[in-house]
Design an enzyme around this catalytic site. Sequence first.
Site, mmCIF file in Angstrom:
data_model
loop_
_atom_site.group_PDB
_atom_site.id
_atom_site.type_symbol
_atom_site.label_atom_id
_atom_site.label_comp_id
_atom_site.label_asym_id
_atom_site.label_seq_id
_atom_site.Cartn_x
_atom_site.Cartn_y
_atom_site.Cartn_z
ATOM 1 N N ASP A 268 -1.017 -0.637 -31.912
ATOM 2 C CA ASP A 268 -0.848 -2.087 -31.997
ATOM 3 C C ASP A 268 0.601 -2.543 -31.923
ATOM 4 O OD1 ASP A 268 -0.227 -1.040 -34.571
ATOM 5 O OD2 ASP A 268 -0.441 -3.064 -35.393
ATOM 6 N N CYS B 195 3.485 1.470 2.720
ATOM 7 C CA CYS B 195 4.741 0.749 2.461
ATOM 8 C C CYS B 195 5.677 1.611 1.614
ATOM 9 C CB CYS B 195 4.450 -0.573 1.757
ATOM 10 S SG CYS B 195 3.401 -1.698 2.693
ATOM 11 N N ASP C 140 4.375 1.481 -30.215
ATOM 12 C CA ASP C 140 3.298 2.177 -29.503
ATOM 13 C C ASP C 140 3.297 1.841 -28.014
ATOM 14 O OD1 ASP C 140 2.215 3.286 -31.899
ATOM 15 O OD2 ASP C 140 1.314 1.335 -32.346
ATOM 16 N N CYS D 142 0.843 -1.194 0.000
ATOM 17 C CA CYS D 142 0.000 0.000 0.000
ATOM 18 C C CYS D 142 0.876 1.242 0.000
ATOM 19 C CB CYS D 142 -0.910 0.014 1.232
ATOM 20 S SG CYS D 142 0.000 0.050 2.788
ATOM 21 N N ASP E 111 -2.830 5.078 -33.730
ATOM 22 C CA ASP E 111 -1.743 4.679 -34.615
ATOM 23 C C ASP E 111 -2.386 4.362 -35.973
ATOM 24 O OD1 ASP E 111 0.821 3.688 -35.480
ATOM 25 O OD2 ASP E 111 -0.023 1.684 -35.261
#
Length: 717
Positions: free
Chosen positions: A612, A28, A616, A25, A427
């Site tokens: 894709d 921490c 990217d 968390c 893209d």
Amino acid sequence: MTHMAKNLDPQPAIESNFAVPDIRCAGCISKLENGLILSPQIISARVNFTTKQVVVHHIAGANMADIIAAFALLGFEAHQIEKNSIDNIQNDSKSLLMAMGVAGFAMMNIMLLSVSIWSGAEGSTRDMFHWLSAAIALPTIAYSGRPFFTSAWRALRHGGTNMDVPISIGVILASGLSLYETATHGPHAYFDGAVMLLFFLLTGRWLDSVMRDRARSGVTSLLKNMGNGAMVIDEKGHSHFVDSTALLPHMVMIIAAGERLPADGVIIYGKTQLDLSLLTGESQPCPANVNDKVLAGTLNIGSPIHVRITEIGAFTAIADIARLMGEAAQSKSRYVRIADRAAKLYAPAVHLLALLAFAGWMIMGAGVHQSLLIAVAVLIITCPCALGLAVPAAQIVTAGALMRSGILVKDGSALERLAEIDMAIFDKTGTLTMGRPEPVNLHDATDLQCALMLSLAQHSRHPLSKALTHALQQMNISPAIIEDIDEDAGMGIGAKWQDIDIFLGRHFNDEASNSPVNNDEETLSTNLFMDGKSVFTIFFTDNLRGDAKDVVHDLKLMNIPASIMSGDKAKAVAPITKLLGMTAQTAMLPQDKLAAIKRFEQAGHHVLMIGDGLNDGPALAAGHASMAPGSASDAGKNAADFIFMGDNLRPIIQAINAARKTKSIVRQNFQLAIGYNIFAVPLAIFGYVTPLIAALAMSGSSLIVVANALRLRGAAK
């Protein structure tokens, strides 16, 4: 999140990576980043919550044992790992799932026994059911409660606290009181409430762990694209295989056709064609000659080359992309951190509330037993289960609805971010377009040319050959009978037909001084040669996805303007922008896309990135939300928050609508959870609630939240 505490040494700081699986968390993170710099050997510390790693900058010559001891002093177990390594991270999803399954199974059995007691069982029968419940619950609590008990003990041992401390105290006290009640023939035992509490808490923690595992898998997949090693030539001209971890700058590698480069370098001998799609997204093979720079992860699809290494391991371009993806993903987890920071208030507030309830009732003369029961009820009834389920329950239901519509949600929190996007960036190749080349002028070829092209193309695995084979077979063309077939990788494939040399591909002719016949770099094409002369040129096109224009229009109606960021050159992108009426940035490197995304975000925009390719990857990870088609590269899919199937872009609109509905339900769930606490907590403090009723109330609030979330089952329509 890096804290520069001191400058102890004029020499550059040394960086070391540590795997710390117990990071759970924001508390921490704060404890590590602020606590580690108290060590005289540590200059700064930076926590990556997603990968559960800590990057430590320390003085030269620092003792690793002392640094690990500094982790231990803060209550964390740490292991030093190699840079960019994530293989050593302990995956605790499986153990959480096991604990959740045991708790769920035990909860159902104990509830059956409890129903008998609630139905009126008395005397020895009630005692027997209580003992049976204890026999099931105590081993279950000991096993399934370990994640909370271990974390709480570690925090308490070092003088701190966290969310697991009140949970552990509540479960242990409820179990202890129940055992006491059972042994003294008391009317009430609360084993069902304790086990139920663990089950709901473990469910939330397991879901969180699964989400983080998926985020880590993106970087893992990316780094696995680097070659495992290469044949290296020594000073005597002998070659031997060297593992990628043992490669050094200035070594000379022999990269054969079909091999991926394990390091960055410069070609010193040979010329070839490289598949750069992993790095640039460019689908067309790229020629490479002597003195050209080549990058790790690219695939040699031409002739063997000799490469002198310039960069290795973490200093290669592909490792940079992995680092960028990790850092981008880390920035996204700030939403989680904000929630965790709010949750930090939970532990001290609950402890104080329970303590005040105990003390108040003791002062009023209620006795230790009654006061303790009320304090336990307060601890249980304030369990933030409903609050904790408010978001994941809605996200899970929506994710299921989207999955049925062919949209995979990889990160539940992405739904929240997707609901906030105000611009979309696409893209081009493989995203707006199909990423599948198709020949466009075969109708101009003669039957003989078609037959010869099919006979050659069907013997090659080149993408253009496969596209040509598919198209010609669809035209019911019969291949010609050829012989002496020979493929020159990266150039084309040749054969003999009736003693005539035929060739399909890029052919060099003597008069052009090794220049390809078709030298239009922006057009996908190949040539059919007979007796060395080009007789037909086949042009290919990469078609737009069928509904691209409609989707861009719908995004505009949703007040989400769309534009293109492409690694392709302007000439290749221009037809798409003209057809779709979009603006575009072209010839962009991965870091250019990442920088552009960050500029938009800094300007206050929330960007949806749709791409894709591996190029990217950083942009997908940096976007406020990101989507990739199912045909994307593995790295692209791993970096994206959503993956949609099929050839259409309509799932983008479906996902945005579903995300907005989810956001509305989440708000309602928060209101329900907060309302529950406002109503139930005072009742517990004033002694109107037993631990069992507290557990039932807590579970009931959770069920209401889940039921409300189920309204999202049709969110993807």
